[in-house]
Design a protein around this motif. Structure first.
Motif, PDB file in Angstrom:
ATOM      1  N   GLU A  24       0.861  -1.180   0.000  1.00 37.46           N
ATOM      2  CA  GLU A  24       0.000   0.000   0.000  1.00 37.46           C
ATOM      3  C   GLU A  24       0.900   1.234   0.000  1.00 37.46           C
ATOM      4  O   GLU A  24       1.817   1.312   0.817  1.00 37.46           O
ATOM      5  N   PRO A  25       0.714   2.183  -0.934  1.00 37.17           N
ATOM      6  CA  PRO A  25      -0.381   2.283  -1.906  1.00 37.17           C
ATOM      7  C   PRO A  25      -0.250   1.267  -3.035  1.00 37.17           C
ATOM      8  O   PRO A  25       0.858   0.766  -3.299  1.00 37.17           O
ATOM      9  N   GLY A  31       8.951   9.033  -4.217  1.00 34.34           N
ATOM     10  CA  GLY A  31       8.713   9.814  -3.009  1.00 34.34           C
ATOM     11  C   GLY A  31       7.751   9.180  -2.029  1.00 34.34           C
ATOM     12  O   GLY A  31       7.591   9.673  -0.903  1.00 34.34           O
ATOM     13  N   ASP A  32       7.090   8.082  -2.413  1.00 35.34           N
ATOM     14  CA  ASP A  32       6.115   7.439  -1.523  1.00 35.34           C
ATOM     15  C   ASP A  32       6.805   6.674  -0.400  1.00 35.34           C
ATOM     16  O   ASP A  32       7.922   6.161  -0.556  1.00 35.34           O
ATOM     17  N   ASP A  33       6.095   6.564   0.737  1.00 38.60           N
ATOM     18  CA  ASP A  33       6.411   5.575   1.759  1.00 38.60           C
ATOM     19  C   ASP A  33       5.470   4.395   1.532  1.00 38.60           C
ATOM     20  O   ASP A  33       4.253   4.572   1.425  1.00 38.60           O
ATOM     21  N   VAL A  34       6.038   3.201   1.465  1.00 36.06           N
ATOM     22  CA  VAL A  34       5.278   2.015   1.066  1.00 36.06           C
ATOM     23  C   VAL A  34       5.218   1.022   2.221  1.00 36.06           C
ATOM     24  O   VAL A  34       6.262   0.637   2.779  1.00 36.06           O
ATOM     25  N   ASP A  35       4.006   0.628   2.603  1.00 34.71           N
ATOM     26  CA  ASP A  35       3.819  -0.474   3.548  1.00 34.71           C
ATOM     27  C   ASP A  35       3.829  -1.776   2.751  1.00 34.71           C
ATOM     28  O   ASP A  35       3.079  -1.928   1.781  1.00 34.71           O
ATOM     29  N   GLU A  94      12.821   9.973  -4.738  1.00 30.90           N
ATOM     30  CA  GLU A  94      11.980  10.949  -5.445  1.00 30.90           C
ATOM     31  C   GLU A  94      12.269  11.019  -6.946  1.00 30.90           C
ATOM     32  O   GLU A  94      11.425  11.465  -7.723  1.00 30.90           O
ATOM     33  N   ASN A  95      13.458  10.598  -7.352  1.00 27.82           N
ATOM     34  CA  ASN A  95      13.853  10.709  -8.762  1.00 27.82           C
ATOM     35  C   ASN A  95      13.767   9.391  -9.522  1.00 27.82           C
ATOM     36  O   ASN A  95      14.319   9.274 -10.624  1.00 27.82           O
ATOM     37  N   GLY A 132       6.356   6.510 -12.416  1.00 27.56           N
ATOM     38  CA  GLY A 132       6.852   7.879 -12.404  1.00 27.56           C
ATOM     39  C   GLY A 132       5.738   8.867 -12.736  1.00 27.56           C
ATOM     40  O   GLY A 132       4.703   8.508 -13.299  1.00 27.56           O
ATOM     41  N   ILE A 133       5.961  10.124 -12.367  1.00 25.77           N
ATOM     42  CA  ILE A 133       4.973  11.175 -12.593  1.00 25.77           C
ATOM     43  C   ILE A 133       5.567  12.236 -13.503  1.00 25.77           C
ATOM     44  O   ILE A 133       6.675  12.724 -13.273  1.00 25.77           O
TER      45      ILE A 133
END
Length: 269
Positions: A24-25, A31-35, A94-95, A132-133
């Motif tokens: 999750e997500p 840049g995400d923190d992932v569980d 983040e990159n 990526g965004i």
């Protein structure tokens, strides 16, 4: 039959089963923190104990502390048919560009039977997708115009983000002093990360316009690699100069950023 028997004998037999990772997500971005969690099941006829699950992430993942020992979780024992779940947390750089990234999962345990304790280890490799965004930088080749003038500008759009933009559409908004001529909407299509696209457009400054900086804008809409709809509006400055003399400098206020205790001012020439 003999060949199949040899293959069976040479194949390592493990009491534990590691299910595919859950996280999750569901759509992981830079840049995400992932569980992250794994279900461990004892499929053997005997009990197992001292189970240790360790994960070794590769770029762009970085382990975060959720267990007493970072990157390591323990299960005291599992009887036949029992399951338990171990949890971890990762941070994504983040990159990080879009792709699938590797995570190694090592499980060690003691298999217990009536006569002896047998220590075993196994490692499984999994891949987690990172989406990526897209992000955009816009530049106009020449931002100056005189009253009553029609001028062709070239708007360069660069995708400076980590992901591709699909079905990219650009809509230019003028104002009552600076008009966009020849259609305001442009369909760009697919713009990959790191690539650029140039849009030529005519703009017109009304005759009664005064000297100064006038803001137009570009509204961008696209579909990201994660399938989501994105929108962004980017302001663009047009300089109006009634009369330009040779070698005449023109100084203007380009940007003001309020940084709390002070303001940062950008002057353009």
């Amino acid at each position: 039959v003999l060949i199949l028997g040899l293959i069976f004998l040479l194949t390592p037999l493990y009491a534990l089963q590691i299910d595919n990772p859950q996280y999750e997500p569901l759509k992981i971005h830079p840049g995400d923190d992932v569980d992250l969690w794994f279900k461990i099941t004892n499929n053997d006829g005997e009990g197992v104990k001292n189970i240790v699950v360790e994960i070794t992430p590769h770029y762009p993942f970085e382990l975060k502390q959720v267990n007493p020992t970072i990157g390591k979780a323990t299960i005291s024992h599992l009887n036949e048919g029992e399951s338990d779940t171990v949890y971890f947390k990762l941070h994504v750089d983040e990159n990080a560009p879009s792709r699938d990234y590797r995570i190694d999962v090592k499980v060690s345990y003691d298999k217990v039977d009536e006569e002896e304790i047998e220590h075993k280890e196994m490692t499984k490799i999994f891949y987690l997708p990172v989406y990526g965004i897209a992000s955009f930088q816009l530049k106009i080749n020449d931002t100056s115009i005189t009253p009553g003038e029609t001028k062709t500008i070239k708007l360069a759009i660069k995708n400076v983000g980590t992901g591709d933009a699909k079905y990219l559409n650009v809509y230019l908004n003028g104002n009552d002093k600076i008009n966009i001529l020849g259609g305001a909407s442009v369909f760009v299509g697919h713009l990959s990360a790191g690539n650029s696209y140039t849009i030529p457009r005519n703009i017109y400054a009304v005759p009664e316009i005064e000297n100064g900086i006038y803001q137009i804008s570009a509204k961008l809409s696209w579909i990201g690699e994660d399938g989501k709809q994105y929108d962004s509006t980017i302001p663009l400055n047009i300089r109006v100069i009634k009369k330009i003399y040779k070698n005449q400098p023109y100084i203007y206020l380009d940007d003001v950023k309020n940084n709390g205790s002070y303001a940062e001012i950008t002057i353009g020439v």
